[in-house]
Motif scaffolding. Structure first.
Motif, short mmCIF file in Angstrom:
data_model
loop_
_atom_site.label_atom_id
_atom_site.label_comp_id
_atom_site.label_asym_id
_atom_site.label_seq_id
_atom_site.Cartn_x
_atom_site.Cartn_y
_atom_site.Cartn_z
N UNK A 1 -58.91 52.97 2.67
CA UNK A 1 -58.89 51.94 4.11
C UNK A 1 -59.75 51.51 4.80
N UNK A 2 -59.78 50.32 4.93
CA UNK A 2 -60.58 49.36 5.61
C UNK A 2 -62.13 49.64 4.89
N UNK A 3 -61.99 49.51 3.48
CA UNK A 3 -63.14 49.84 2.77
C UNK A 3 -63.84 51.07 2.86
N UNK A 4 -63.16 52.15 3.33
CA UNK A 4 -63.69 53.47 3.31
C UNK A 4 -62.55 54.25 2.42
N UNK A 5 -63.13 55.27 1.70
CA UNK A 5 -62.60 55.97 0.75
C UNK A 5 -62.31 57.37 1.68
N UNK A 6 -60.72 58.03 1.49
CA UNK A 6 -60.60 59.01 2.27
C UNK A 6 -59.72 59.96 1.16
N UNK B 1 -38.92 46.12 5.88
CA UNK B 1 -38.03 47.11 5.42
C UNK B 1 -38.43 48.41 5.45
N UNK B 2 -39.65 48.74 5.55
CA UNK B 2 -40.22 49.82 5.46
C UNK B 2 -41.68 50.17 6.43
N UNK B 3 -42.72 49.81 5.81
CA UNK B 3 -43.96 50.31 6.27
C UNK B 3 -44.17 49.56 7.72
N UNK B 4 -44.08 48.12 7.73
CA UNK B 4 -44.09 47.48 8.94
C UNK B 4 -43.27 47.92 10.25
N UNK B 5 -41.96 48.16 9.88
CA UNK B 5 -41.06 48.82 10.75
C UNK B 5 -41.65 50.11 11.65
N UNK C 1 -48.92 58.94 1.17
CA UNK C 1 -49.79 57.73 0.78
C UNK C 1 -50.26 57.30 -0.34
N UNK C 2 -49.92 58.08 -1.51
CA UNK C 2 -50.12 57.32 -2.93
C UNK C 2 -48.92 56.70 -3.39
N UNK C 3 -47.78 56.63 -2.57
CA UNK C 3 -46.57 55.93 -3.12
C UNK C 3 -46.47 54.40 -2.89
N UNK C 4 -45.52 53.81 -3.09
CA UNK C 4 -45.54 52.54 -2.93
C UNK C 4 -45.38 51.93 -1.56
N UNK C 5 -44.66 52.59 -0.99
CA UNK C 5 -44.24 52.28 0.81
C UNK C 5 -45.83 52.95 1.48
N UNK C 6 -46.04 54.06 0.91
CA UNK C 6 -47.30 54.77 1.70
C UNK C 6 -48.36 53.88 1.56
N UNK C 7 -48.70 53.33 0.33
CA UNK C 7 -49.97 52.27 0.15
C UNK C 7 -49.58 50.84 0.98
N UNK C 8 -48.33 50.59 1.23
CA UNK C 8 -48.03 49.35 1.98
C UNK C 8 -48.48 49.69 3.33
N UNK C 9 -48.14 50.83 3.79
CA UNK C 9 -48.51 51.44 5.21
C UNK C 9 -49.94 51.33 5.59
N UNK C 10 -50.74 51.58 4.57
CA UNK C 10 -52.19 51.68 4.75
C UNK C 10 -52.47 50.24 4.99
#
Length: 329
Positions: free
Chosen positions: A45-50, A311-315, A8-17
């Protein structure tokens, strides 16, 4: 739905969020996952911290689905552990793509292959995804014999370190290097390591993955993959040879009707897809549609997509959406 994002802290993980929020995926509880050294960090994520948890902690929290983008080593070690706990894994690394027991899925192309037995599902390589979305309707209509593709790939495909190298070089600052050569004002005709046949691993991924996703080993593919100093997305020059002849207007119509494709093809007004236009978008953009005048029944096209999104998160997330649609998640 409880959703774990591994990496979740990487480039693609952040884009997934970002994509999960943008597509209003039914997340009731988010579980951000990363390595031990990132444990306790916070993601929004959506204004809330996890708070970030480790993979073992995430398994104990029993998410419904785990979206992996933490590299092949992590996927090889942890995807089977998540799956054994009854958690559906959609993995963005190369670890499972060519495993004959695992599905390699682009929803617009072969989403129908998904079944209840699939607990580890592979997300294809970024450069393959945008190509097969475009090839699908053309293969159905004209039958593809051969594909020759040359790519122009964004530094974001390498990761944060590569983006920083480009920024440092542009600013004239010394810093850590992701590449063995300068990337600013340069192109590097190597993506991933070289194989014994002289091709790079990235090029062989495009060849093998295309056949698997299209479900047709008779399609001959050859690729040259190149890194360029761009951050918005990957571009591809694709030459396609067909069994049957085609009409250019029909080609444009077929592509325009294909789910997830936007045609931008108006040379008279200098309109064609560019990475800056694809950046932050989920679609695949196609232009420069024209006959190959050196070869009968052959077509040239130019294809662009945001490699962190489609190419990554959306798919990855579209695979999860397809599972929901089929009642499998």
């Amino acid at each position: 739905m409880k959703v774990a994002v591994v990496g979740a802290t990487g480039l693609v993980g952040s884009e997934m969020l970002t994509v999960l929020a943008a597509r209003n995926f039914p997340v009731t509880e988010l579980i951000p996952v990363a390595s031990e050294r990132s444990k306790g960090k916070e993601v929004e994520f959506k204004g809330k911290k996890y708070k970030v948890v480790t993979p073992d902690e995430a398994i104990a929290l029993k998410p419904n689905v785990a979206l992996f983008s933490a590299g092949g080593g992590t996927s090889t070690e942890y995807a089977p552990k998540f799956a054994a706990a009854g958690i559906t894994v959609i993995d963005n690394s190369s670890a499972w793509r060519m495993d004959p027991t695992k599905k390699l899925v682009v929803p617009e192309v072969n989403g129908d292959v998904l079944s209840a037995e699939d607990k580890i599902i592979a997300n294809p390589n970024c450069s393959t995804i945008q190509m097969v979305v475009v090839l699908k309707p053309l293969h159905e209509q004209y039958t593809i014999k051969r594909v020759v593709v040359s790519t122009y790939q964004s530094v974001t495909g390498t990761g944060v370190k590569a983006v920083k190298q480009l920024q440092d070089e542009r600013a004239g600052v010394e810093g850590e290097k992701a590449y063995p050569y300068p990337i600013d004002l340069n192109v590097i005709p190597q993506i991933d390591v070289f194989q014994d046949n002289g091709y790079t691993k990235e090029e062989m991924k495009m060849i093998k993955e295309t056949n698997k996703i299209m479900g047709d080993d008779s399609i001959r593919v050859t690729a040259t993959t190149v890194r360029i100093p761009v951050v918005g997305g990957h571009s591809e020059s694709i030459n396609i040879e067909f069994e049957n002849d085609f009409d250019l207007n029909e080609v444009r119509t077929l592509l325009a009707k294909q789910q997830g494709v936007i045609v931008i093809d108006n040379p008279a007004n200098l309109e064609y897809p560019m990475p800056k236009d694809a950046h932050g978008k989920d679609e695949v953009f196609v232009g420069r549609i024209r006959r190959d005048e050196s070869q009968p029944k052959a077509l040239n096209i130019w294809v662009v997509a945001d490699n962190l999104r489609k190419g990554a998160a959306t798919n990855t997330i579209q695979i999860a959406e397809k599972l929901i649609e089929k009642g499998l998640l």
